[in-house]
Design a protein around this motif. Structure first.
Motif, PDB file in Angstrom:
ATOM      1  N   GLY A  79       6.221  -8.470  -9.850  1.00  0.00           N
ATOM      2  CA  GLY A  79       5.737  -9.745 -10.348  1.00  0.00           C
ATOM      3  C   GLY A  79       4.776 -10.445  -9.418  1.00  0.00           C
ATOM      4  N   SER A  80       4.557  -9.914  -8.227  1.00  0.00           N
ATOM      5  CA  SER A  80       3.642 -10.551  -7.276  1.00  0.00           C
ATOM      6  C   SER A  80       2.199 -10.308  -7.690  1.00  0.00           C
ATOM      7  N   ALA A  81       1.363 -11.293  -7.457  1.00  0.00           N
ATOM      8  CA  ALA A  81      -0.061 -11.153  -7.765  1.00  0.00           C
ATOM      9  C   ALA A  81      -0.850 -10.647  -6.575  1.00  0.00           C
ATOM     10  N   THR A  82      -0.212 -10.544  -5.431  1.00  0.00           N
ATOM     11  CA  THR A  82      -0.908 -10.089  -4.221  1.00  0.00           C
ATOM     12  C   THR A  82      -0.157  -8.908  -3.617  1.00  0.00           C
ATOM     13  N   ARG A  83      -0.893  -8.117  -2.871  1.00  0.00           N
ATOM     14  CA  ARG A  83      -0.300  -6.964  -2.188  1.00  0.00           C
ATOM     15  C   ARG A  83      -0.150  -7.307  -0.709  1.00  0.00           C
ATOM     16  N   PRO A  84       1.074  -7.453  -0.222  1.00  0.00           N
ATOM     17  CA  PRO A  84       1.260  -7.871   1.173  1.00  0.00           C
ATOM     18  C   PRO A  84       1.004  -6.710   2.134  1.00  0.00           C
ATOM     19  N   ASP A  85       0.368  -6.997   3.260  1.00  0.00           N
ATOM     20  CA  ASP A  85       0.270  -6.005   4.327  1.00  0.00           C
ATOM     21  C   ASP A  85       1.634  -5.914   5.006  1.00  0.00           C
ATOM     22  N   ASN A  86       2.196  -4.713   5.045  1.00  0.00           N
ATOM     23  CA  ASN A  86       3.556  -4.557   5.565  1.00  0.00           C
ATOM     24  C   ASN A  86       3.652  -3.526   6.685  1.00  0.00           C
ATOM     25  N   VAL A  87       2.496  -3.067   7.197  1.00  0.00           N
ATOM     26  CA  VAL A  87       2.487  -2.128   8.315  1.00  0.00           C
ATOM     27  C   VAL A  87       1.753  -2.777   9.481  1.00  0.00           C
ATOM     28  N   ASN A  88       2.407  -2.845  10.596  1.00  0.00           N
ATOM     29  CA  ASN A  88       1.786  -3.381  11.811  1.00  0.00           C
ATOM     30  C   ASN A  88       2.539  -2.800  13.011  1.00  0.00           C
ATOM     31  N   SER A  89       2.172  -1.569  13.366  1.00  0.00           N
ATOM     32  CA  SER A  89       2.877  -0.832  14.409  1.00  0.00           C
ATOM     33  C   SER A  89       1.935  -0.519  15.558  1.00  0.00           C
ATOM     34  N   ALA A  90       2.486  -0.394  16.759  1.00  0.00           N
ATOM     35  CA  ALA A  90       1.649  -0.123  17.930  1.00  0.00           C
ATOM     36  C   ALA A  90       2.407   0.745  18.923  1.00  0.00           C
ATOM     37  N   TYR A  91       1.652   1.605  19.597  1.00  0.00           N
ATOM     38  CA  TYR A  91       2.190   2.453  20.660  1.00  0.00           C
ATOM     39  C   TYR A  91       1.260   2.371  21.859  1.00  0.00           C
ATOM     40  N   ASN A  92       1.852   2.334  23.044  1.00  0.00           N
ATOM     41  CA  ASN A  92       1.077   2.361  24.282  1.00  0.00           C
ATOM     42  C   ASN A  92       1.847   3.210  25.284  1.00  0.00           C
ATOM     43  N   GLY A  93       1.219   4.284  25.749  1.00  0.00           N
ATOM     44  CA  GLY A  93       1.895   5.157  26.690  1.00  0.00           C
ATOM     45  C   GLY A  93       0.933   5.768  27.684  1.00  0.00           C
ATOM     46  N   THR A 116      -2.542   2.144  17.034  1.00  0.00           N
ATOM     47  CA  THR A 116      -2.049   1.090  16.147  1.00  0.00           C
ATOM     48  C   THR A 116      -2.204   1.532  14.701  1.00  0.00           C
ATOM     49  N   LEU A 117      -1.262   1.113  13.868  1.00  0.00           N
ATOM     50  CA  LEU A 117      -1.310   1.327  12.429  1.00  0.00           C
ATOM     51  C   LEU A 117      -1.131  -0.025  11.754  1.00  0.00           C
ATOM     52  N   THR A 118      -2.069  -0.383  10.890  1.00  0.00           N
ATOM     53  CA  THR A 118      -1.966  -1.646  10.154  1.00  0.00           C
ATOM     54  C   THR A 118      -2.330  -1.403   8.699  1.00  0.00           C
ATOM     55  N   GLY A 119      -1.823  -2.261   7.815  1.00  0.00           N
ATOM     56  CA  GLY A 119      -2.177  -2.156   6.412  1.00  0.00           C
ATOM     57  C   GLY A 119      -0.974  -2.216   5.509  1.00  0.00           C
ATOM     58  N   PHE A 120      -1.056  -1.506   4.382  1.00  0.00           N
ATOM     59  CA  PHE A 120      -0.010  -1.538   3.362  1.00  0.00           C
ATOM     60  C   PHE A 120       0.410  -0.119   3.002  1.00  0.00           C
ATOM     61  N   VAL A 121       1.705   0.042   2.722  1.00  0.00           N
ATOM     62  CA  VAL A 121       2.212   1.281   2.141  1.00  0.00           C
ATOM     63  C   VAL A 121       3.396   0.923   1.252  1.00  0.00           C
ATOM     64  N   GLY A 122       3.440   1.518   0.048  1.00  0.00           N
ATOM     65  CA  GLY A 122       4.603   1.286  -0.785  1.00  0.00           C
ATOM     66  C   GLY A 122       4.310   1.181  -2.264  1.00  0.00           C
ATOM     67  N   THR A 123       5.308   0.649  -2.989  1.00  0.00           N
ATOM     68  CA  THR A 123       5.265   0.466  -4.433  1.00  0.00           C
ATOM     69  C   THR A 123       5.717  -0.961  -4.731  1.00  0.00           C
ATOM     70  N   ILE A 124       5.881  -1.267  -5.989  1.00  0.00           N
ATOM     71  CA  ILE A 124       6.377  -2.607  -6.323  1.00  0.00           C
ATOM     72  C   ILE A 124       7.851  -2.775  -5.955  1.00  0.00           C
ATOM     73  N   TRP A 125       8.586  -1.647  -5.769  1.00  0.00           N
ATOM     74  CA  TRP A 125      10.014  -1.720  -5.464  1.00  0.00           C
ATOM     75  C   TRP A 125      10.317  -1.510  -3.982  1.00  0.00           C
ATOM     76  N   TRP A 126       9.417  -0.872  -3.260  1.00  0.00           N
ATOM     77  CA  TRP A 126       9.777  -0.399  -1.917  1.00  0.00           C
ATOM     78  C   TRP A 126       8.579  -0.512  -1.001  1.00  0.00           C
ATOM     79  N   PRO A 127       8.733  -0.894   0.274  1.00  0.00           N
ATOM     80  CA  PRO A 127       9.999  -1.090   1.003  1.00  0.00           C
ATOM     81  C   PRO A 127      10.728  -2.392   0.664  1.00  0.00           C
ATOM     82  N   THR A 128      10.038  -3.393   0.121  1.00  0.00           N
ATOM     83  CA  THR A 128      10.723  -4.581  -0.401  1.00  0.00           C
ATOM     84  C   THR A 128      10.166  -4.846  -1.785  1.00  0.00           C
ATOM     85  N   SER A 129      10.956  -5.436  -2.640  1.00  0.00           N
ATOM     86  CA  SER A 129      10.512  -5.672  -4.007  1.00  0.00           C
ATOM     87  C   SER A 129       9.414  -6.731  -4.054  1.00  0.00           C
TER      88      SER A 129
END
Length: 755
Positions: A489-503, A473-486
């Motif tokens: 002006g936000s005062a908070t940093r959104p967590d935008n990574v939540n991936s999982a693999y099971n094999g 599993t991968l969780t957390g944040f990656v990016g800039t103020i422009w990417w992957p979504t703008s």
């Protein structure tokens, strides 16, 4: 004599060394008259998770014994990798080594979000394999190092795809023993180095003993950070590096300890427990810019440093159940490391100025876009294994076991631009234009076994199987103020990574070993290895990537000859690598590095290991490998061919070998000449970007003289002919950096031992 004046006698020593080699070569002729009782020493290995004579193990194995490690003055990762012909590596600085075997290389990866390695590293009974930053264990009081070539997946599991490297420590024993080494070194045009290391083995009772090891190794620098400047194309801002000019700035200090306890609970059961801790502090880089700034010179604009601190606990219980031997082992590794690197040249040809430091319509006037990179990582790696191995003399023997591991890596990669506008920075930070703050969690559970059936007096059949289940599993944040979504002006940093693999999947091994004679073993192997699948940080290429597999076909033989004075082991192999996991970066698709299963490759080659006792005084050794590792299909990305069918895989020299000549005098003096050659190889997989790294050869000389019954002095010259070796060419940024080896180093080591 002052050790730091040894450079003055270099020419005399070199001339003497060449004369000794020439004279020794003539001694080979009368070797047929050598005494019949002269025998090459037996080597015991644990390649099949049990103690066996190397010559009885139907696997291609290179070893470095305790004596060889000492005589070759081996003390770290780069030293022992040079002496193992089937192994190649990248190491840009201490503590950041990546390892490859038999040509199976995707180019390596130091990004903790991407794919794992294809070679597993074991410390005693447990794996310590990591992505891009394998432990650089100080080599002292080590029993031996084993390099197991080819897939070892059935017994060793994940990452033992192309091979396995095992570092095996000395265990406590029932006799008092102690010793220490003190060494001083002088490097040509560099700073001085020094090392202290010691051990003591103390019996605690008739059935218990403890062994304690400590060391401090200080390596002086040999790279100069010289005057330099950068002019950035968008803003026209020029930055100089006056504050970062320093001679010999790539120094390091490695210190650590090891404590091991052995308790014989009774005649059938033994408990081993150990703790090892190590701290590595380094400054500077091990790269230079020969074309632009001259040999051993580099220009840096921010701090380069590393602090690496780790502790590992382990325990092993072994016992005789009558019908089988039981082994239970558990380990827990905790590691914290921080890396600071100058990333300023990235801004010359990147997105930094256009979008973050010179986007005047949003953030005002342009500012200096120079980047200080920082990575803070905390890792916890726990493993548990239980296995049973039959211990009878019947035709059918076996080993079965279960394995479970948890690996949690929390990493925060930060690209600092100090004068950046707060509005341009990642939310909740003040100066980060980009950040990766993630938690990677990996679990593996597996059941494994091998059956050994004696078909007749000369032939044994081995069948192995491993069933594994992996979750990532991968969780957390990656990016800039422009990417992957703008998030401007936000005062908070959104967590935008939540991936999982099971094999889950399985691999198999079949081996047939045939005793051609009492001294000669022939074997044929069909074996598989794997890397588990994983999760990407975004779905732009695919949310997950699958496991990749390697199938190995191998023929080998092992023999002793000349009445036991010689040993010759050799193998030829052909390996098919399918669904290759490749980490790549393409800004037209994603600003993140991602992993894809790209296709297939093939590696064919041969290995040979020869040791021969010419007479009572003279011995020689030769280990060599040849390899051809190529892609078997084009790699096409967005319609463009990025890597071509038939091209060589990166970091795969066509040939590599080392030669050792040892001469022991009757008065106890001994000398050794060592010569290691590494062929040229490519630095990358991608066709348009890669460069050829030149071949190189390193020669070393050691002379040891006993002082008395308990002590000796060793004089050594590492890199006699001052070869400048291209260890790694990094051409990913605007400038080309070349990692280079240490220049000629002359030193003395005093050793004392009491038992």
């Amino acid at each position: 004599m002052d050790i730091f004046h040894f450079e003055k006698i270099y020419k005399a020593v070199t001339k003497s060394t060449k004369a000794s080699i020439l004279a020794s070569s003539f001694l080979i002729v009368p070797s047929t008259l050598a005494q019949s009782d002269l025998q090459i020493e037996e080597v015991v290995v644990t390649a099949q998770k049990k103690s066996e004579n190397l010559q009885d193990v139907p696997i291609s194995v290179n070893t470095l014994s305790s004596e060889e490690l000492n005589n070759l003055n081996i003390k770290d990762f780069s030293d022992y990798v040079l002496q193992l012909p089937s192994v190649s590596a990248i190491q840009r600085r201490p503590g950041m080594g990546q390892i490859f075997m038999r040509g199976i290389s995707d180019g390596g990866n130091s990004n903790q979000s991407l794919q794992g390695p294809a070679v597993a590293i074991y410390f005693d009974e447990s794996p310590v394999t990591m992505i891009g930053d394998n432990l650089d264990v100080h080599v002292y009081d080590i029993e031996r190092i084993e390099a197991l070539s080819g897939p070892q997946g059935t017994l060793y599991g994940a990452a033992s795809q192309a091979g396995n490297l095992k570092i095996i420590t000395n265990n406590p024993d029932s006799e008092f023993d102690s010793g220490f080494n003190v060494s001083l070194e002088s490097t040509k045009a560099g700073s001085r180095s020094g090392m202290v290391e010691a051990f003591v083995n103390i019996p605690l009772s008739d059935n218990a003993a403890i062994r304690i090891v400590g060391y401090n190794d200080r390596d002086g620098g040999y790279i100069d950070s010289v005057a330099d400047s950068i002019t950035y194309p968008v803003s026209g801002i020029t930055r100089n590096n006056t504050a970062y000019i320093q001679d010999d700035f790539n120094d390091s200090v490695k210190s650590g300890y090891r404590a091991a306890l052995r308790v014989n609970l009774n005649e059938n059961w033994t408990l081993d427990a150990s703790v090892i801790g190590q701290t590595l502090e380094s400054d500077g880089v091990w790269d230079h810019e020969p074309t632009r700034l001259g040999n051993y010179n580099v220009g840096r604009f921010f701090e380069d440093s590393q602090d690496d601190d780790w502790t590992r606990f382990s325990g092993t219980l072994t016992g005789d159940l009558g019908f089988a031997d039981l082994t239970f082992t558990t380990s827990s590794l905790e590691r914290d490391f921080e890396v600071l690197s100058d990333y300023s040249h990235y801004s010359v040809d990147g997105y930094v100025e256009g979008y973050y430091t010179c986007y005047t319509s949003y953030f005002g006037a342009c500012v200096d876009p120079s980047i200080q990179f920082e990575n803070d990582t905390t890792q916890n790696f726990d493993t548990h294994e239980i296995r049973l191995a039959s211990n009878n003399d019947s035709k059918l023997n076996w080993i079965i076991g279960a394995f479970y591991s948890e690996n949690e890596t929390k990493f925060n990669s930060q690209w600092h631009v100090p004068p950046i506008s707060p509005d341009a920075a990642v939310p909740t930070t003040t100066d980060l234009y980009f950040q990766t703050d993630q938690l990677r969690s990996e679990e593996e559970s597996a059941f494994f076994g091998e059956l050994y059936y004696q078909l007749n007096d000369k032939t044994e059949l081995t069948i192995g199987h491993r069933r594994f289940d992996n979750e990532t599993t991968l969780t957390g944040f990656v990016g800039t103020i422009w990417w992957p979504t703008s998030i401007y002006g936000s005062a908070t940093r959104p967590d935008n990574v939540n991936s999982a693999y099971n094999g889950k999947d399985s691999i198999t091994k079949i081996n047939v070993a045939y005793d051609l004679s009492e001294d000669t073993l022939l074997y044929a192997t069909l074996s598989e290895g794997y890397r588990p699948g994983g999760a990407n940080r975004t779905t732009q290429l695919g949310a997950t990537y699958e496991a990749d597999f390697l199938t190995n076909k191998e023929l080998g033989f092992k023999t002793t000859f000349a009445d036991g004075r010689g040993r010759l082991n050799a193998a030829i192999y052909s390996m098919d690598w399918d669904d290759i996991q490749l980490g790549w970066f393409d800004s037209s698709i994603s600003l993140l590095g991602l992993v894809d299963n790209i296709g297939k490759a093939k590696s064919t080659g041969s290995e040979i290991d020869l040791k021969y006792l010419v007479n009572d005084n003279l011995s020689l050794g030769l280990s060599a490998s040849t390899n051809e590792a190529v892609l078997k299909a084009d790699y096409v990305l967005r319609g463009a061919i990025e890597a071509r069918n038939g091209q060589d895989l990166p970091f795969t020299p066509d040939s590599k070998y080392n030669f050792n000549l040892n001469y022991d005098r009757d008065n106890g003096d001994s000398m050794q000449f060592n010569y290691a050659f590494v062929d040229e190889m490519w630095n990358d997989l991608f066709y348009d970007d890669r460069k050829m790294q030149n071949s190189y050869a390193i020669a070393n000389y050691y002379y040891l003289k006993p002082v008395n019954e308990n002590s000796s002095v060793q004089f050594f010259i590492d890199n006699i002919f001052n070869e400048k070796a291209d260890l790694y060419i990094n051409n990913e940024d605007e400038i080309e950096l070349v990692t280079i080896n240490r220049p000629r180093t002359i030193g003395l080591k005093y050793s004392w031992k009491f038992n």
